[in-house]
Motif scaffolding. Structure first.
Motif, PDB file in Angstrom:
ATOM      1  N   ASP A 122      47.351  42.171  29.224  1.00 37.60           N
ATOM      2  CA  ASP A 122      46.404  41.203  29.769  1.00 37.60           C
ATOM      3  C   ASP A 122      45.233  41.099  28.794  1.00 37.60           C
ATOM      4  O   ASP A 122      44.980  42.015  28.000  1.00 37.60           O
ATOM      5  CB  ASP A 122      45.916  41.634  31.150  1.00 37.60           C
ATOM      6  N   ILE A 123      44.517  39.997  28.862  1.00 39.71           N
ATOM      7  CA  ILE A 123      43.353  39.817  28.000  1.00 39.71           C
ATOM      8  C   ILE A 123      42.221  40.693  28.524  1.00 39.71           C
ATOM      9  O   ILE A 123      41.989  40.751  29.741  1.00 39.71           O
ATOM     10  CB  ILE A 123      42.941  38.338  27.971  1.00 39.71           C
ATOM     11  N   PRO A 124      41.500  41.393  27.662  1.00 42.25           N
ATOM     12  CA  PRO A 124      40.436  42.298  28.121  1.00 42.25           C
ATOM     13  C   PRO A 124      39.378  41.568  28.944  1.00 42.25           C
ATOM     14  O   PRO A 124      39.033  40.417  28.636  1.00 42.25           O
ATOM     15  CB  PRO A 124      39.838  42.840  26.817  1.00 42.25           C
ATOM     16  N   PRO A 125      38.843  42.200  29.975  1.00 46.43           N
ATOM     17  CA  PRO A 125      37.776  41.574  30.767  1.00 46.43           C
ATOM     18  C   PRO A 125      36.402  41.698  30.108  1.00 46.43           C
ATOM     19  O   PRO A 125      35.409  41.232  30.665  1.00 46.43           O
ATOM     20  CB  PRO A 125      37.824  42.366  32.082  1.00 46.43           C
ATOM     21  N   HIS A 126      36.328  42.330  28.948  1.00 47.71           N
ATOM     22  CA  HIS A 126      35.057  42.582  28.269  1.00 47.71           C
ATOM     23  C   HIS A 126      34.431  41.270  27.764  1.00 47.71           C
ATOM     24  O   HIS A 126      35.122  40.308  27.479  1.00 47.71           O
ATOM     25  CB  HIS A 126      35.267  43.547  27.102  1.00 47.71           C
ATOM     26  N   GLU A 127      33.126  41.320  27.633  1.00 53.84           N
ATOM     27  CA  GLU A 127      32.384  40.151  27.153  1.00 53.84           C
ATOM     28  C   GLU A 127      32.729  39.832  25.704  1.00 53.84           C
ATOM     29  O   GLU A 127      32.821  38.667  25.311  1.00 53.84           O
ATOM     30  CB  GLU A 127      30.874  40.411  27.288  1.00 53.84           C
ATOM     31  N   GLN A 128      32.949  40.878  24.891  1.00 51.70           N
ATOM     32  CA  GLN A 128      33.278  40.683  23.482  1.00 51.70           C
ATOM     33  C   GLN A 128      34.518  41.503  23.119  1.00 51.70           C
ATOM     34  O   GLN A 128      34.650  42.646  23.553  1.00 51.70           O
ATOM     35  CB  GLN A 128      32.103  41.109  22.582  1.00 51.70           C
ATOM     36  N   PHE A 129      35.389  40.880  22.336  1.00 48.96           N
ATOM     37  CA  PHE A 129      36.569  41.602  21.864  1.00 48.96           C
ATOM     38  C   PHE A 129      37.179  40.881  20.671  1.00 48.96           C
ATOM     39  O   PHE A 129      37.005  39.671  20.490  1.00 48.96           O
ATOM     40  CB  PHE A 129      37.617  41.763  22.979  1.00 48.96           C
ATOM     41  N   MET A 130      37.869  41.652  19.859  1.00 54.39           N
ATOM     42  CA  MET A 130      38.614  41.091  18.735  1.00 54.39           C
ATOM     43  C   MET A 130      40.087  41.045  19.122  1.00 54.39           C
ATOM     44  O   MET A 130      40.585  41.954  19.791  1.00 54.39           O
ATOM     45  CB  MET A 130      38.438  41.956  17.477  1.00 54.39           C
TER      46      MET A 130
END
Length: 495
Positions: free
Chosen positions: A159-167
């Motif tokens: 799944d796509i991370p729920p974090h505000e920023q990610f690479m």
């Protein structure tokens, strides 16, 4: 600079060094470029456990996606918190004096109670019930020792991370080349603000509900970052179309709505519909959107080989227009009008194509050619076009467009009858009995007549006349075909 660990994982890291730049150096470089972080922050990730990176690089099927979440460390500022006063020891004399004072106070209170009335007793009972609410002091947040300015962590969940920023690191669609560099094998990007992606994913879930897949989310992520590569199956044309338009509404350069509102193409009409929905995605509007999106496949009706399938699909589309008009008349009247006009034009195009194809069988006869009835198959479509036009249109000017198609359809019916009659005569001339005859005069005479007719139809452009619904041209074409058919009748009678 070699960022490889010298620990027991050294043998695993050697597998990553098959290029000029090691995998760790490659990740390190992108982290610094995207976040402008300190060296120690990026090194803390690539010098630690790189098992997820090894799995990515050694995945020859190119199906794994890898993310690196980025968060800033939280440091508690103790200077902002007021210190509690430290309790001082109380002397023994003071304690004894306090006890005496308490006893005197109790005696006085008992005397006062005897002198008070019943009303005052009730007041005391109410006061007794009142309790002091203790003040709850929230504990301070946990202290993080900020040895780095950014905290990077691997994210390998499906799944796509729920974090505000990610690479993100996503394999490209082509087959991996061992000699290629990492940048040639993977799409690498960085989400600085998850706001647009969150809104796009919300729209995606609203439209597809429980059918949303990880591949859809990855495609949406790529499209929002203006990367055209896809992970979804190429056969999912409809799903891809919806994703494209959701992404177009939420791309990183801001929302764009450059769709021509008068476009006579169902894909352009639906593109505008999806983007309008994206501005206020709501489950209550989902049913209306899904009915509208059911028109997507009629864009490809012209390529359907079976006329009966095409006719049935057109009828169904007209039923959907009636349903939309009934359920959402006020808010969707312009959309139904525009879509109906598109269906009217599409029907004329299909009718022109089919009658032209049938006319070519006159001069290019073959026993393998399957000659299907056209006007009989489309009769119900025309009837429904007339009925729906009364629901959608309100002016005589709009109704005239449907009436024009209806009148031209009647003349095309006469054209088809004559073409079918000619094809029957050509079929008779090409029968085995005629082929065994030594007299070729009938076949030669037939060929002359059909060549003249074919030249005339090409000059007057049968397809354009039917598609435009020009009644004068159609009447002239019908009269000419009738004349040539009678000439063929005489040839058949003579021979």
């Amino acid at each position: 600079m070699d960022l490889s660990s010298s620990s027991s994982s050294h043998s695993d890291n050697e597998d990553l060094e098959n290029k000029e730049e090691t995998a760790q150096q490659w990740i390190y470089r992108h982290l610094v470029e995207f976040t402008n972080c300190e060296d120690s922050s990026a090194k803390s990730l690539v010098e630690g456990d790189v098992a997820p990176l090894i799995q990515l690089v050694t995945d020859m099927a190119q199906t794994m996606c890898l993310f690196v979440t980025a968060t800033k460390p939280v440091v508690l500022d103790f200077s902002a918190i007021a210190a509690e006063p430290i309790p001082l020891p109380v002397p023994e004399e003071t304690k004894t004096a306090k006890k005496k004072m308490k006893k005197k106070g109790k005696l006085k209170a008992l005397k006062k109670k005897k002198n008070k009335t019943k009303g005052s007793k009730k007041a005391l009972k109410l006061k007794k019930k009142e309790k002091n609410v203790p003040v709850i002091v929230e504990p301070p947040p946990p202290v993080v020792d900020a040895t780095v300015d950014m905290i990077f962590e691997w994210w390998t969940h499906l799944d796509i991370p729920p974090h505000e920023q990610f690479m993100f690191v996503i394999p490209k669609s082509r087959v991996p080349n061992v000699e290629a560099k990492f940048d040639e094998l993977y799409h690498v990007g960085f989400m600085k603000n998850r706001k647009l992606l969150k809104a796009a994913l919300s729209c995606l879930d609203t439209v597809f509900y429980d059918k949303t897949s990880f591949a859809m989310k990855i495609d949406l992520l790529l499209l929002i970052n203006e990367i055209e590569d896809r992970k979804m199956s190429k056969e999912l044309v409809f799903e891809r179309f919806i994703l494209e338009n959701i992404a177009r509404n939420f791309n990183l350069n801001g929302r764009i709505r450059n769709i021509d509102s008068d476009a006579r193409s169902i894909t352009l009409i639906l593109s505008q519909t999806i983007q309008t929905f994206c501005f206020q995605p709501d489950m209550g509007e989902r049913t209306k959107l899904l009915i509208q999106l059911s028109f997507f496949d009629i864009e490809f009706l012209g390529s359907f080989p079976d006329i009966r399938v095409t006719a049935a699909r057109l009828e169904k589309a007209l039923d959907h227009i009636s349903l939309l008009q009934f359920l959402y008349k006020e808010e969707i009247s312009e959309w139904t009008r525009k879509t109906y006009l598109y269906l009217l034009d599409l029907f004329s195009t299909i009718l022109a194509h089919e009658i032209t194809k049938k006319s070519q069988y006159m001069t290019n006869y073959s026993p393998e050619n399957k000659v299907e009835p056209i006007c009989v198959s489309f009769k119900k479509v025309v009837q429904k076009l007339v009925l729906v036009s009364r629901e959608v249109f309100e002016t005589q000017e709009d109704w005239s467009a449907t009436n024009k198609v209806s009148f031209s359809f009647y003349i095309v019916g006469i054209l088809e009858e004559e073409i079918d009659s000619i094809i029957e005569k050509v079929q008779e001339m090409n029968s085995e009995a005629r082929d065994m005859s030594l007299d070729r005069s009938a076949m030669q005479a037939t060929k002359v007549i059909l060549t003249e007719l074919d030249a005339y139809l090409q000059e007057k452009c049968l397809e354009s006349a039917v598609e435009s619904g020009n009644l004068e041209s159609l009447r002239s074409l019908a009269a000419t075909i009738v004349k040539h058919n009678k000439r063929l009748e005489r040839v058949v009678a003579l021979y």
